[in-house]
Scaffold this active site. Structure first.
Site, PDB file in Angstrom:
ATOM      1  N   LYS A  53       0.994  -1.093   0.096  1.00 65.46           N
ATOM      2  CA  LYS A  53      -0.242   0.119   0.071  1.00 65.46           C
ATOM      3  C   LYS A  53       0.893   1.322   0.089  1.00 65.46           C
ATOM      4  CE  LYS A  53      -3.691  -2.590   2.545  1.00 65.46           C
ATOM      5  NZ  LYS A  53      -4.282  -2.799   3.937  1.00 65.46           N
ATOM      6  N   GLN A  97      -5.003  -1.542   9.671  1.00 64.07           N
ATOM      7  CA  GLN A  97      -5.111  -2.719   8.916  1.00 64.07           C
ATOM      8  C   GLN A  97      -5.066  -3.729  10.660  1.00 64.07           C
ATOM      9  OE1 GLN A  97      -3.622  -3.902   5.737  1.00 64.07           O
ATOM     10  NE2 GLN A  97      -4.087  -5.692   6.187  1.00 64.07           N
ATOM     11  N   ASP A 120     -11.377   3.113   4.432  1.00 63.46           N
ATOM     12  CA  ASP A 120     -12.034   1.824   4.008  1.00 63.46           C
ATOM     13  C   ASP A 120     -13.314   1.267   4.460  1.00 63.46           C
ATOM     14  OD1 ASP A 120     -10.358  -0.359   4.338  1.00 63.46           O
ATOM     15  OD2 ASP A 120      -9.923  -0.097   6.592  1.00 63.46           O
TER      16      ASP A 120
HETATM   17  N1  GUN Z   1      -7.034  -6.712   6.675  1.00 62.20           N
HETATM   18  C1  GUN Z   1      -7.754  -7.190   5.372  1.00 62.20           C
HETATM   19  N2  GUN Z   1      -7.805  -5.693   4.152  1.00 62.20           N
HETATM   20  C2  GUN Z   1      -8.591  -5.400   4.419  1.00 62.20           C
HETATM   21  C3  GUN Z   1      -8.971  -3.666   4.404  1.00 62.20           C
HETATM   22  O1  GUN Z   1      -9.426  -4.144   3.442  1.00 62.20           O
HETATM   23  N3  GUN Z   1      -8.308  -3.024   5.106  1.00 62.20           N
HETATM   24  C4  GUN Z   1      -8.129  -2.885   6.064  1.00 62.20           C
HETATM   25  N4  GUN Z   1      -7.898  -1.893   7.387  1.00 62.20           N
HETATM   26  N5  GUN Z   1      -7.141  -4.565   7.217  1.00 62.20           N
HETATM   27  C5  GUN Z   1      -7.493  -5.242   6.140  1.00 62.20           C
END
Ligand code: GUN
Length: 289
Positions: A53, A97, A120
């Site tokens: 990311k 996360q 998100d």
């Molecule tokens: N962990 C796995 N997928 C995601 C996501 O789309 N967002 C977040 N914040 N954590 C994750």
């Protein structure tokens, strides 16, 4: 019939190119969108995602802020970090996360994020707004899945869509998006009776259960479009590890009209949509172009 493979890697790359263009325009007006990613603990899969990311955020010209906190971080300490990011004017998007360590209530943390920075799309305000069709930030994996569907079928109105999985992160929001597209939507899950029969009624089948290759070729209606959200690491007889989806790909490809591969399907689109949500959040919050 062999299915068309929906190339998520290529589509994500196109989306990132378009975003880089949008970011350059914002930067020329003195606005550099910023994304903050918070990782608590040292889960190896989460570390890989967070690194990816951050790299892609910088590649499209945005600013990346990374916070790596120890596995024993308290809920209060994490909430303090979120609070600081909420008021930091250089930060347009905040992603904490998941999963979080057991001592932290993830729902409480999600609710602490400023909804305008919740890229998100997990905050109840954004969930509510998207559900009633009044704007709001759409979660990245569902948005990426919809974009992949649109690449092969622009008009989904009247189609039967079956979503297997009812999570807040994928299943429920995907179902909402498909409803908005005019599909007749069924959400199936572990308690559903005769899952194969439900799946076989689907013109659009979205698999989001997190069980390797659970959905067999015989569960798929000939000519269906299949979106495989699952990313599961499995070890084969020779001890080699590889990634597979929730769908038995080799079987499904013989039945479906189009299918997303794993890897290279939904995964790359999820991160590209995170960048898209961040650019959009910057535009809304800072009033750029
Ligand atoms: N962990 C796995 N997928 C995601 C996501 O789309 N967002 C977040 N914040 N954590 C994750």
């Amino acid at each position: 019939m062999t299915a068309q493979i929906i190339d998520g890697k290529a589509l994500a790359s196109q989306l990132r190119a378009a975003l880089a263009h949008d970011v350059a325009k914002l930067v020329s007006k003195g606005i550099r969108p910023g994304l903050a990613v918070v990782l608590v603990g040292d889960d190896p899969a989460s570390q890989v995602y967070v690194r990816s990311k951050a790299k892609q955020t910088v590649e499209v010209g945005m600013e990346s802020f990374e916070y790596r906190l120890a596995a024993d971080t308290t809920e209060a300490d994490l909430l303090a970090v979120v609070d600081k990011l909420n008021t930091n004017q250089s930060v347009d998007g905040i992603l904490v996360q998941l999963p979080l360590p057991a001592q932290i209530d993830a729902d409480k943390v999600i609710r602490a994020i400023d909804p305008a920075k919740d890229v998100d799309g997990f905050h109840p305000i954004n969930v509510g707004l998207t559900t009633i069709g009044a704007g709001g930030i759409v979660p990245c994996t569902p948005l990426g899945s919809l974009m992949l569907l649109r690449a092969v079928r622009s008009d989904m109105s009247g189609l039967n869509a079956v979503v297997v999985g009812r999570s807040n992160i994928v299943g429920k929001p995907v179902a909402q998006l498909l409803l908005k597209e005019g599909c007749t939507v069924t959400i199936a899950h572990s308690k559903s009776r005769d899952l194969p029969a439900i799946a076989r009624a689907a013109d659009i089948l979205v698999a989001a259960v997190g069980r390797p290759e659970m959905i067999r070729g015989t569960w798929i209606k000939p000519g269906a479009i299949v979106i495989d959200v699952g990313i599961n690491r499995v070890t084969d007889e020779t001890g080699k590890s590889r990634l597979v989806g929730d769908v038995a790909f080799a079987e499904a490809i013989e039945v479906a009209q189009a299918i997303t591969p794993v890897p290279g399907g939904v995964g790359p689109m999820t991160i590209a949509c995170l960048l898209k949500n961040t650019v959009e959040a910057a535009r809304v919050r800072r009033g750029g172009f």
